[in-house]
Design an enzyme around this catalytic site. Structure first.
Site: not given
Ligand code: AR6
Length: 176
Positions: A11-12, A25, A33-35, A124, A126, A128
């Site tokens: 996990d980042i 975005n 997602g990661v966002d 991008s 995931g 995207y």
């Protein structure tokens, strides 16, 4: 593998690099997602700073390929660098260039902030929809070119959410 690059699985948001990169975005107002994970882990301050960046610098949204920094709130890193990856396949003939710019511009911002290390997710790949192997080669080439061209000693870590994604990256960049 380039000397300045390492690879991890996990996990980042738990990564201790000076900067972690967010696959955001253009609204900079969060998402999935990661966002979503970064905003949840970092807390409200990240969204407040993103709002300010939007109103002061990017009223129409952050363009694809560009990067901006906020603090990292309660995460172990110091900064979050938000970048907007291209949406596949709508990005057409510009897909590779735009994805490469995400990495190059994020690295530039991290160096301007004086960071000695930066962690990237697979931008991008995931929601995207960018093909993972192609994205791996674009990401790896963009980072290698930046490190060599700028003679930068910044440590770059690619963080993959799964062991399978990590393996796919390692295979894709073999011999690049
Ligand atoms: N740590 C590391 N990697 C992760 C994590 C995590 N915690 N969570 C997901 N990934 P995505 P995109 C991986 O969809 O394709 C958002 O809604 C994931 O497995 O997060 O650039 C934004 O707001 C995948 O390999 O980003 C945008 O609207 C990679 O991170 C849109 O999604 C990227 O997947 C951006 O889509």
């Amino acid at each position: 593998m380039h000397m300045g690059i390492s690879i991890a699985t996990g996990d980042i948001t738990c990564d201790g690099s000076c900067a972690i990169v967010n696959a955001a975005n253009s609204s900079l107002m969060g998402g999935g997602g990661v966002d979503g994970a970064i905003h949840r882990a970092g807390g409200r301050t990240i969204l407040d700073e993103c709002r300010l960046i939007r109103s002061e610098r990017y009223p129409d949204g952050l363009p694809t390929g560009q990067a901006v920094a906020t603090t990292a709130g309660s995460m172990p890193s110091r900064y979050v660098i938000h970048t907007v990856g291209p949406i596949y396949p709508g990005c057409g003939t510009r897909c590779d260039d735009l994805l490469g710019e995400c990495y190059t511009n994020s690295l530039k911002v991290a160096c301007e902030l004086g960071c000695g290390s930066i962690a990237f997710p697979a931008i991008s790949t995931g929601i995207y929809g960018f093909p993972r192997e192609r994205a791996a080669r674009v990401a790896y080439k963009a980072v290698c070119s930046f490190l060599d061209r700028e003679k930068s000693e910044i440590k770059v870590i690619f963080v993959f959410h799964s062991a399978a994604d990590r393996q796919l990256f390692e295979q894709a960049v073999e011999g690049v």
